[in-house]
Design an enzyme around this catalytic site. Structure first.
Site, PDB file in Angstrom:
ATOM      1  N   SER A   1     -10.364   0.002   6.852  1.00 22.65           N
ATOM      2  CA  SER A   1      -9.795   0.062   5.568  1.00 22.65           C
ATOM      3  C   SER A   1      -8.920  -0.963   5.131  1.00 22.65           C
ATOM      4  CB  SER A   1      -8.742   1.212   5.767  1.00 22.65           C
ATOM      5  OG  SER A   1      -9.357   2.614   5.621  1.00 22.65           O
TER       6      SER A   1
ATOM      7  N   LYS B   1       0.592  -1.146   0.088  1.00 22.00           N
ATOM      8  CA  LYS B   1       0.080  -0.073   0.216  1.00 22.00           C
ATOM      9  C   LYS B   1       0.763   1.228  -0.008  1.00 22.00           C
ATOM     10  CE  LYS B   1      -4.050   1.941   2.694  1.00 22.00           C
ATOM     11  NZ  LYS B   1      -4.771   1.689   3.684  1.00 22.00           N
TER      12      LYS B   1
ATOM     13  N   SER C   1      -9.931   2.197   2.652  1.00 18.60           N
ATOM     14  CA  SER C   1      -8.936   2.871   1.898  1.00 18.60           C
ATOM     15  C   SER C   1      -7.938   1.872   1.069  1.00 18.60           C
ATOM     16  CB  SER C   1      -8.433   3.802   2.675  1.00 18.60           C
ATOM     17  OG  SER C   1      -7.469   2.952   3.638  1.00 18.60           O
TER      18      SER C   1
END
Lengths: 492, 95
Positions: A183, A78, A159
């Site tokens: 998330s 990420k 997210s």
């Protein structure tokens, strides 16, 4: 789409160890998949050359009998984890050209275990969102399509949307996520994969770009529970560089998956079945309860009375911490800069130009709830309610070993199908936020499909630092549900 | 709690965000909605409840107060948008 990209991490490890495949072959297959699926916009930055270099190192290590836990396994990282020499943006314009001179502890741990980084996966800007639509580099698309309308583009959730989309589409075998209010778990549910947020303190936050420091926690996103256990094994551990990192031993997570949950008590919180809960989600949950019961566990109705206040609490605490954390983006030390006549003007112009709408909104809310005269009424009040929410869980875990709930109130929605009301968007996190506030481990396991053929997940929560029970129950739930559906373009 | 445009303007100044007038009006509506949503916490009786300060219930570790890192100004300044002679630069702040 090749056979290699469809392997689980556990199977790929076995094949690599036996010499049936090489890390370079495995990595090349994933690089091809990454290039072929650029339409999903799952990556902010691709690092194919670095990936091949690491794959060659992994093959060499395998030869010497020195292979690490994740040697040669291609992963997405990420874009919130600082990676030395590789641009790290948090999907924000303000960090568009930021190249960290250091490596986050999580990505360093994975590297040390031999993992291969394919690239940096997209996210909602600074991890603030539930759709991946707030990224400054454009929305990420889910590989899944509705049965009734295969033209509509769906969100992967957020997210950690880039990570979820990449793992689901067989571009990466696993990916790192971070979870502040859901998330990791919500995008895992939307994309039909496993997402595991461990206990707050289990994974170091050092070098992870901060959103809300008392909530942020890294975790794995994979296609099986076993893979999540393996990946977490490499990620977790005490780190003196993070003062909230727990100085306790890391157990063998995969070994906890014994398949035997006989006698365990599974809490079913009645507050997670509000009047408006869809029949589809309600049934998914009931089916999950039956599966665990059939495996010998005992469902127990429990009450978590402060559940309905969790979202409001979260939307005071998280913006407050975000407004403090994001004060560091000043146009002086790193990141974007817009010149001004005075220092204040430079700050204000830089921050207005660099932050997107959702981030600006949260900074303002945070500034408001922390401002003189309102601090006690909002922030202190929220921290008190947060203590009550944590106490609800503590009491529940006196009688139950794990808690089963839906992960999200719906399947993935389409791009542009939501209205502009931020509060409506936040409702996506209604089932994931309470455990975040209490710092508890939580996993989302795909267990069914919606009437439109979209994945739906169930969430299991556990006691602090009892990831083992969570994984044990999750493994049983996974086997019983037998989720085999794959997104468009992926055949197994 | 309803926030007017002037309050939002003040918040934007505190947060160092240079926002155009049109956005301030829009934000006043949005922030008011959000604050109305969080007002519900007022219903919760929190008498005698200590605010949560630590999620993991642990004592913060201590270490010796000594330098453990550093000595590479060029790496520290590598991402500065306008570094000069080993320093960060800003507009003139002293007349």
């Amino acid at each position: 789409m090749s056979e290699l990209t469809n392997l689980t991490i556990a199977d790929a490890r076995a094949k690599l160890a036996k010499g049936e495949i090489s890390a370079v072959e495995l990595t090349e297959a994933h690089i091809l998949a990454m290039e072929a699926a650029r339409g999903l916009n799952a990556f902010v930055t691709e690092t194919p050359e670095l990936a091949l270099e690491r794959a060659r190192e992994a093959d060499a290590a395998q030869q010497k009998g020195e292979a690490g836990l994740l040697s040669g396994i291609p992963l997405g990282i990420k874009d919130l984890f600082a990676t030395e020499g590789v641009r790290t943006t948090a999907s924000s314009k303000i960090l568009e050209n930021f190249v960290p001179p250091y490596e986050s502890t999580i990505s360093a741990n994975l590297k040390k275990a031999g993992a291969v980084m394919l690239g940096k996966t997209s996210l909602d800007e600074f991890a603030m969102g539930s759709s991946n639509m707030t990224s400054a580099f454009g929305p990420v698309i889910s590989p899944w399509k509705r049965k009734s309308n295969s033209n509509a583009q769906l969100v992967p959730g957020g997210s950690s949307g880039g990570s979820a989309s990449a793992v689901s589409a067989r571009i990466a075998m696993g990916a790192t996520g971070t979870d502040t209010g859901g998330s990791i778990r919500q995008p895992a549910s939307f994309c039909g994969i496993v997402g595991f947020k461990p206990t707050y303190g289990r994974c170091s936050r050092w070098g992870t770009i901060a959103f809300a420091s008392s909530l942020d926690q890294a975790g794995p996103m994979t296609r099986t529970v076993k893979d999540a256990a393996l990946m977490l094994q490499a990620m977790a551990g005490h780190d003196p560089k993070d003062s909230t990192s727990a100085n306790i031993a890391v157990p063998d997570f995969a070994a906890a998956m014994t398949g035997d949950i006989r006698g365990l008590k599974i809490g079913i919180p009645k507050e997670y079945r509000p009047d408006g809960l869809s029949a589809e989600i309600s049934k998914l949950w009931d089916d999950g309860i039956e599966m665990l019961k059939a495996a010998g566990a005992t469902p127990v109705e429990i009450s978590l009375p402060h559940t309905k206040y969790a979202l409001a609490t979260y939307y005071i605490v998280a913006p407050a911490e975000c407004s403090s954390n994001l004060a560091r983006y000043d146009g002086v030390r790193y990141g974007m800069r817009v010149e001004g006549k005075t220092l204040d003007e430079l700050y204000a112009k830089t921050r207005a130009a660099g932050f997107g709408q959702e981030v600006r909104r949260r900074i303002l809310i945070g500034t408001y709830v922390l401002s003189a005269g309102y601090y006690d009424a909002y922030y202190t009040k929220a921290q008190k309610v947060r203590a009550l929410i944590a106490e609800d869980f503590r009491k529940a875990f006196e009688t139950v070993d794990a808690i089963l709930t839906p992960t999200a109130p719906s399947a993935a929605f389409g791009l542009g199908e939501t209205n502009d009301d931020p509060v409506a968007m936040w409702l996506n996190d209604v089932f994931t936020v309470p455990a975040s506030l209490a710092g508890l481990p939580g996993i989302s396991v795909p267990t069914g499909l919606s009437s439109e053929g979209l994945p739906l997940g169930l969430q299991l929560l556990g006691r602090p630092f009892d990831e083992e029970t969570v994984l044990k129950v999750a493994g049983v739930l996974e086997s019983a549900a037998g989720f085999k559906a794959t997104p468009n373009g992926v055949e197994i | 709690m309803s926030l007017d445009k002037d309050t939002v303007k003040k918040l934007a100044t505190l947060a160092r965000l240079d926002l155009p007038e049109a956005e301030l009006t829009h934000l006043a509506g949005e922030l008011s909605n959000i604050m109305q949503f969080v007002e519900q916490l007022g219903e919760v009786n929190t008498d005698g409840v200590a605010p949560m300060t630590s999620v993991a219930h642990m004592t913060l570790p201590r270490r010796k107060d000594e330098v453990t890192d550093g000595g590479y100004p060029e790496r520290v300044l590598a991402n500065a948008p306008d570094a000069m002679d080993g320093f960060y630069t800003v507009p003139k702040v002293v007349e």
